[in-house]
Design a protein around this motif. Structure first.
Motif, PDB file in Angstrom:
ATOM      1  N   LEU A   1       2.196   7.179  -6.412  1.00 52.21           N
ATOM      2  CA  LEU A   1       1.178   8.143  -6.836  1.00 52.21           C
ATOM      3  C   LEU A   1       1.558   9.568  -6.432  1.00 52.21           C
ATOM      4  O   LEU A   1       1.346  10.529  -7.189  1.00 52.21           O
ATOM      5  CB  LEU A   1      -0.173   7.756  -6.240  1.00 52.21           C
ATOM      6  N   LYS A   2       2.144   9.730  -5.244  1.00 53.17           N
ATOM      7  CA  LYS A   2       2.609  11.059  -4.822  1.00 53.17           C
ATOM      8  C   LYS A   2       3.695  11.569  -5.765  1.00 53.17           C
ATOM      9  O   LYS A   2       3.685  12.744  -6.175  1.00 53.17           O
ATOM     10  CB  LYS A   2       3.149  11.001  -3.398  1.00 53.17           C
ATOM     11  N   ASP A   3       4.633  10.700  -6.116  1.00 51.50           N
ATOM     12  CA  ASP A   3       5.716  11.100  -7.017  1.00 51.50           C
ATOM     13  C   ASP A   3       5.169  11.495  -8.385  1.00 51.50           C
ATOM     14  O   ASP A   3       5.611  12.485  -8.986  1.00 51.50           O
ATOM     15  CB  ASP A   3       6.727   9.954  -7.174  1.00 51.50           C
ATOM     16  N   PHE A   4       4.185  10.718  -8.874  1.00 51.66           N
ATOM     17  CA  PHE A   4       3.599  11.045 -10.178  1.00 51.66           C
ATOM     18  C   PHE A   4       2.884  12.391 -10.116  1.00 51.66           C
ATOM     19  O   PHE A   4       3.010  13.228 -11.021  1.00 51.66           O
ATOM     20  CB  PHE A   4       2.631   9.948 -10.615  1.00 51.66           C
ATOM     21  N   ALA A   5       2.118  12.617  -9.036  1.00 51.53           N
ATOM     22  CA  ALA A   5       1.394  13.884  -8.897  1.00 51.53           C
ATOM     23  C   ALA A   5       2.358  15.052  -8.828  1.00 51.53           C
ATOM     24  O   ALA A   5       2.100  16.129  -9.392  1.00 51.53           O
ATOM     25  CB  ALA A   5       0.511  13.839  -7.652  1.00 51.53           C
TER      26      ALA A   5
ATOM     27  N   GLU B   1       0.829  -1.207   0.000  1.00 51.52           N
ATOM     28  CA  GLU B   1       0.000   0.000   0.000  1.00 51.52           C
ATOM     29  C   GLU B   1       0.867   1.261   0.000  1.00 51.52           C
ATOM     30  O   GLU B   1       0.634   2.199  -0.786  1.00 51.52           O
ATOM     31  CB  GLU B   1      -0.911  -0.002   1.225  1.00 51.52           C
ATOM     32  N   MET B   2       1.872   1.294   0.870  1.00 51.53           N
ATOM     33  CA  MET B   2       2.720   2.486   0.960  1.00 51.53           C
ATOM     34  C   MET B   2       3.549   2.668  -0.307  1.00 51.53           C
ATOM     35  O   MET B   2       3.810   3.808  -0.727  1.00 51.53           O
ATOM     36  CB  MET B   2       3.622   2.391   2.190  1.00 51.53           C
ATOM     37  N   ALA B   3       3.979   1.572  -0.925  1.00 52.39           N
ATOM     38  CA  ALA B   3       4.738   1.689  -2.173  1.00 52.39           C
ATOM     39  C   ALA B   3       3.886   2.322  -3.264  1.00 52.39           C
ATOM     40  O   ALA B   3       4.362   3.182  -4.027  1.00 52.39           O
ATOM     41  CB  ALA B   3       5.224   0.301  -2.605  1.00 52.39           C
TER      42      ALA B   3
ATOM     43  N   THR C   1     -10.238   8.492 -15.939  1.00 50.98           N
ATOM     44  CA  THR C   1      -9.760   9.737 -15.325  1.00 50.98           C
ATOM     45  C   THR C   1      -9.266   9.398 -13.924  1.00 50.98           C
ATOM     46  O   THR C   1      -9.987   8.787 -13.136  1.00 50.98           O
ATOM     47  CB  THR C   1     -10.871  10.790 -15.254  1.00 50.98           C
ATOM     48  N   ILE C   2      -8.037   9.800 -13.636  1.00 53.92           N
ATOM     49  CA  ILE C   2      -7.426   9.514 -12.331  1.00 53.92           C
ATOM     50  C   ILE C   2      -7.241  10.828 -11.590  1.00 53.92           C
ATOM     51  O   ILE C   2      -6.627  11.766 -12.118  1.00 53.92           O
ATOM     52  CB  ILE C   2      -6.068   8.806 -12.489  1.00 53.92           C
ATOM     53  N   GLU C   3      -7.787  10.922 -10.391  1.00 53.23           N
ATOM     54  CA  GLU C   3      -7.598  12.073  -9.518  1.00 53.23           C
ATOM     55  C   GLU C   3      -6.777  11.622  -8.309  1.00 53.23           C
ATOM     56  O   GLU C   3      -7.182  10.710  -7.582  1.00 53.23           O
ATOM     57  CB  GLU C   3      -8.941  12.641  -9.062  1.00 53.23           C
ATOM     58  N   ILE C   4      -5.628  12.251  -8.103  1.00 52.08           N
ATOM     59  CA  ILE C   4      -4.699  11.835  -7.051  1.00 52.08           C
ATOM     60  C   ILE C   4      -4.685  12.867  -5.932  1.00 52.08           C
ATOM     61  O   ILE C   4      -4.606  14.077  -6.185  1.00 52.08           O
ATOM     62  CB  ILE C   4      -3.270  11.669  -7.617  1.00 52.08           C
ATOM     63  N   ASP C   5      -4.764  12.393  -4.701  1.00 56.00           N
ATOM     64  CA  ASP C   5      -4.572  13.260  -3.535  1.00 56.00           C
ATOM     65  C   ASP C   5      -3.074  13.295  -3.234  1.00 56.00           C
ATOM     66  O   ASP C   5      -2.506  12.300  -2.782  1.00 56.00           O
ATOM     67  CB  ASP C   5      -5.331  12.693  -2.337  1.00 56.00           C
ATOM     68  N   PRO C   6      -2.409  14.424  -3.486  1.00 52.77           N
ATOM     69  CA  PRO C   6      -0.948  14.470  -3.342  1.00 52.77           C
ATOM     70  C   PRO C   6      -0.476  14.365  -1.892  1.00 52.77           C
ATOM     71  O   PRO C   6       0.700  14.090  -1.654  1.00 52.77           O
ATOM     72  CB  PRO C   6      -0.576  15.827  -3.945  1.00 52.77           C
ATOM     73  N   MET C   7      -1.368  14.564  -0.943  1.00 54.99           N
ATOM     74  CA  MET C   7      -0.979  14.487   0.460  1.00 54.99           C
ATOM     75  C   MET C   7      -0.999  13.039   0.968  1.00 54.99           C
ATOM     76  O   MET C   7      -0.073  12.605   1.660  1.00 54.99           O
ATOM     77  CB  MET C   7      -1.921  15.343   1.319  1.00 54.99           C
ATOM     78  N   THR C   8      -2.027  12.295   0.612  1.00 52.47           N
ATOM     79  CA  THR C   8      -2.177  10.929   1.139  1.00 52.47           C
ATOM     80  C   THR C   8      -1.723   9.853   0.159  1.00 52.47           C
ATOM     81  O   THR C   8      -1.481   8.713   0.565  1.00 52.47           O
ATOM     82  CB  THR C   8      -3.644  10.657   1.497  1.00 52.47           C
ATOM     83  N   GLY C   9      -1.629  10.209  -1.129  1.00 52.82           N
ATOM     84  CA  GLY C   9      -1.310   9.187  -2.126  1.00 52.82           C
ATOM     85  C   GLY C   9      -2.496   8.325  -2.508  1.00 52.82           C
ATOM     86  O   GLY C   9      -2.343   7.301  -3.168  1.00 52.82           O
TER      87      GLY C   9
END
Length: 884
Positions: free
Chosen positions: A599-603, A592-594, A625-633
């Protein structure tokens, strides 16, 4: 080259560096052959500095000493080496704990005692010439010449009630004559090399198999008084390797083989060894073991005499290797000067582990995490090897179209072997459905001795009907602690066309038997009558054409699950239930963390929103369509815009989409983690009801699993700008008649990426099967494989070129129904970043008169003798603009 850091050539941190830092490899006992000029000693300071640097840079190393970090390297390396040893021995039916571990080479004895302990092996053998054992063996080897001829004869005729008719020996008239002819050739060949005729020993063999199977076993002539001595030995060895016998099948001879042998030098049995006790140490040193630093004695091998005994921990130096004697191990010097090591098993019993665990909370440890990941993966791999070993059908035994996995008590995927990606997310859904179903109100619940079977895609977490899942709960003290499951593609389960992959089905019932929930094993008894009724009687649609193989393969799946149960119980015995459960959840959390970090790196690099769209050949869109939360991943994967379900079979149940996404995310993560449920924990799915990816429960889906899944992967990877499209198809070919059905998927080109060329002629993404060997294909089925090779130039051009597809041409030897279910025959696999698309595929029918017809992407029909089906598969897309 350049080797480890300690070699002084700007190398990489390695296991050798860990051994140097831990005092297990001592620079003073090595020649000064390191560094640029090869005149310096091993670099202890450099290796230690590299571990210090890793400690500072890695959050996982936080709170660890350099020694603890280096010892973790050793533990993980040992487990990584144990994993293939377990797999290779157990797949042949051997109990590894009853064998000795022989080691050779310079580094082998450094790890042998610890590995033997992990494997449950009680003896380690270190030859006095262990460092050069291969060369030493060559000097003593037999001189051998082998002669072999193919055959196609019956050796033993099966009786209907079991056993073989000893009054019939169909090959007797020619067998001995052909073996004697081969023996004469072998003897003459050795005589030409200068050996005398009298020195040659002849060994005779028959390469044998059961009729209707492909696993031949080479059987040596025996002195048995049996009327059919080769059959007796064959059945005995087959049972040892595969765990069962096949009643009612003749035994065939595939080859005659003779070995002409001139025996080499024979070692004499060791003489009695006197008991001399402990020798005088050559010195003292400090070395790191599981309890920390230990003051250990060192010994020179040349100073030791037969009868000496050395208590571990200790280090013994040979001129060409270092032997690390672990705590509790005892090494005895044999009369030949070899070392015979008794390995102490340090594990307590399960009860003591359980008592200890109630007192202490288990904290996640990165080293233990890696070790448990290897153990869990190893168990799933061994399940797979058991399944391949015990199955009958070509589909499972040869093409390896199956998956095996481990699950937590609530059905969450923990680890799977690297089998078929499209099975994985769907298998978790299947396990959880069975748990919910059997525990529902008014149902009988889940009991020890139960095994469940299902395949329904929309209702029971299936992928498509030919993929049958067998699920077994694991009990401990009356409570379910885990589940194991295996999913195998059965080559026929009924339906409107042989092979159960009809190109034009529109209803699920046309595609074969539908199983929502059934107890395949109840109270420990295999329910053959019940499952036969389900597979054979399907109303107005034909039942299975391969019932015998279905039943055999289902038994093999049960056996595979049982092997997983045994190995998981063993793991619990070694470590305690609480620790095993904890690390199952730690491994899911690690995955999960990986994914969150990816996702954070991509955002951060590309923004919080990603979008892509691609189309099936009929124009149906798959939009994401992908929406990423940059804080939580966390991320939302929204498939709004995807086309409606179709009047056909490209519809894919949600479990298939989950599988495609979990595979894609695992591929995008830049570290080695088991593919498991944790990969999907950060993901929210929005899939419109009654769309192509979330259809109603009665529509056709057989193509969704094998075609639409590939397009979902293309769409996900395109959204992440990861690589060009691969062939986007599995090229599903089936053929058969009312007596049999056969199925295969055909390779194509993979897409290129930012730093790599696409691979040619490979299965890609959601499929990971093998193609059936030409010899087995032509021996088992009435077809001729005319051509099979790369389709040159079909990959897209670019800075990095896409891989080429293949051409496969098949001719029936009797009238057969052949069906092709394929995609990317209209729309090309896309290129990326200026790369060109790959070529579309083509399906061609070559008539007897030479006329060639393009039959389209999806077609089923009868082929006559003399006609040929030619499949040209798509190439992969190119990446980047091509330069002159």
């Amino acid at each position: 080259h350049p080797g480890p850091i300690c070699y002084r050539k700007n190398g990489y941190l390695a296991v050798t560096d860990a051994n140097v830092v831990l005092g297990r490899v001592i620079p003073d006992y090595f020649p000064n052959i390191f560094g640029p000029n090869e005149d310096e000693p091993l670099d202890l300071a450099g290796a230690r500095e590299a571990f210090e640097k890793l400690k500072m840079e890695s959050t996982e190393a936080e709170g660890r000493s350099v020694e603890e970090l280096a010892y973790g390297f050793i533990q993980v390396a040992n487990e990584a080496m144990c994993r293939p040893i377990r797999n290779l021995t157990q797949m042949r039916g051997f109990d590894i704990t009853s064998h000795a571990l022989a080691c050779f080479g310079g580094a082998g004895p450094q790890h042998a005692c610890a590995m033997a302990r992990a494997l449950g092996i009680k003896k380690v053998y270190v030859h006095r010439y262990g460092g050069v054992l291969s060369a030493y063996g060559l000097s003593m080897a037999d001189a051998v010449v082998e002669e072999q001829e193919p055959a196609k004869e019956i050796y033993a005729v099966a009786k209907s009630g079991g056993g073989f008719d000893e009054s019939i020996d169909p090959s007797a008239s020619t067998r001995e004559e052909r073996l004697q002819y081969l023996a004469k050739k072998a003897r003459l060949s050795l005589m030409k090399q200068g050996y005398s005729e009298n020195s040659v020993v002849i060994e005779k063999y028959l390469n044998m198999r059961y009729q209707g199977t492909d696993n031949a076993i080479m059987i040596k002539e025996s002195n048995s008084a049996s009327a059919l001595p080769y059959a007796e030995k064959f059945v005995e060895q087959y049972h040892r390797e595969f765990g069962f016998e096949l009643d009612g099948r003749d035994i065939l001879i595939d080859d005659f083989r003779v070995r002409g042998v001139v025996p080499g030098k024979t070692l004499q049995p060791p003489a009695a060894t006197p008991q001399l006790g402990s020798p005088t140490p050559a010195g003292k040193t400090k070395a790191y073991f599981e309890n920390g630093w230990e003051h250990v004695s060192t010994y020179n091998m040349e100073d030791l005499k037969p009868g000496h005994e050395i208590q571990g921990p200790a280090i013994i130096f040979q001129s060409i290797s270092t032997i690390v004697l672990e705590i509790g191990c005892v090494a005895a010097v044999t009369s030949d000067g070899d070392l015979d090591i008794d390995v102490a098993q340090l594990h307590s019993d399960a009860a003591s582990f359980a008592n200890d665990e109630r007192e202490a909370e288990i904290i996640e440890d990165p080293v233990q995490l890696s070790i448990f990941a290897h153990r869990f993966m190893g168990i799933a791999e061994q399940m797979g090897r058991t399944l391949a070993r015990t199955a009958i059908s070509v589909n499972i035994k040869e093409r390896l179209d199956f998956s095996c996995a481990l699950f937590t008590s609530d059905g969450g995927l923990v680890a799977n072997a690297p089998h078929i990606p499209v099975h994985l997310g769907a298998m978790q859904s299947a396990v959880r459905f069975q748990v919910e179903y059997w525990n529902g109100e008014g149902r009988e619940g889940i009991k020890e001795g139960d095994v469940f079977v299902s395949n329904h895609p929309q209702l029971a977490g299936g992928s498509h009907l030919p993929d049958i899942t067998v699920i077994t709960p694991i009990f401990h003290e009356g409570k379910i602690i885990f589940f194991v499951a295996s999913r195998g593609h059965h080559s026929d389960i009924g339906g409107v066309s042989p092979g159960s992959m009809p190109p034009h089905s529109v209803n699920l019932k046309d595609e074969g038997a539908r199983i929502v929930a059934f107890k395949l094993v109840k109270d420990g008894k295999f329910q053959e009558d019940g499952i036969t009724e389900i597979l054979v009687n399907q109303g107005d649609v034909p039942g299975t054409r391969n019932l015998k193989d279905n039943i055999s393969d289902l038994r093999a799946q049960v056996a595979a699950n049982n092997s997983g149960i045994r190995l998981l119980h063993q793991l619990v015995h070694e470590n305690g239930l609480k620790k095993v459960e904890a690390y199952m959840h730690f491994i899911q959390h690690n995955a999960e963390m990986a994914v969150r970090n990816m996702l954070k790196d991509f955002a951060s690099a590309h923004g919080t929103r990603a979008h892509s769209i691609d189309y099936m050949d009929d124009g149906t869109p798959i939009e994401l369509t992908i929406e990423i939360d940059p804080m939580t991943g966390s991320a939302c994967f929204d498939f709004e815009g995807t086309g409606p379900q179709i009047l056909g079979n490209l519809n894919a149940p949600p479990a298939v989409t989950y599988s495609a996404v979990i595979y894609s995310l695992r591929s995008l993560v830049g570290q080695d983690i088991p593919l498991n449920q944790g990969c999907l924990t950060p993901i929210e799915f929005k899939i419109p009801a009654y769309s192509l990816l979330n259809p109603s429960d009665d529509v056709g889906v057989v193509g969704g699993n094998v075609l639409t899944s590939q397009r979902v992967v293309d769409v996900v990877l395109k959204a992440f700008k990861a690589c060009a499209a691969s062939q986007g198809c599995m090229n599903n070919l089936t053929f058969g008649d009312d007596r049999f059905g056969y199925y295969e998927t055909i390779a194509g080109g993979s897409g290129a990426g930012p730093t790599w060329e696409g691979r040619s002629g490979v299965h890609t993404h959601c499929t990971n099967t093998r193609i059936t060997d030409p010899e087995i294909l032509e021996r088992r089925y009435p077809v001729l494989l005319r051509r099979f090779g790369l389709r040159k130039g079909s990959g897209g051009n670019g800075k990095h070129k896409g891989g080429d597809g293949v051409i496969r041409e098949i001719e029936p030897l009797r009238p057969l129904v052949m069906s092709i279910l394929s995609e990317r025959r209209t729309l090309q696999p896309y290129g990326l970043n200026g790369g060109e698309p790959g070529m579309t595929g083509r399906n061609l029918l070559v008539k007897k008169d030479g006329v060639v017809l393009n039959i389209g992407a999806k077609r089923s029909g009868s082929l006559s003798v003399g006609e040929r089906l030619v499949i040209e598969t798509p190439g992969g897309g190119g990446y980047g603009k091509a330069t002159d």
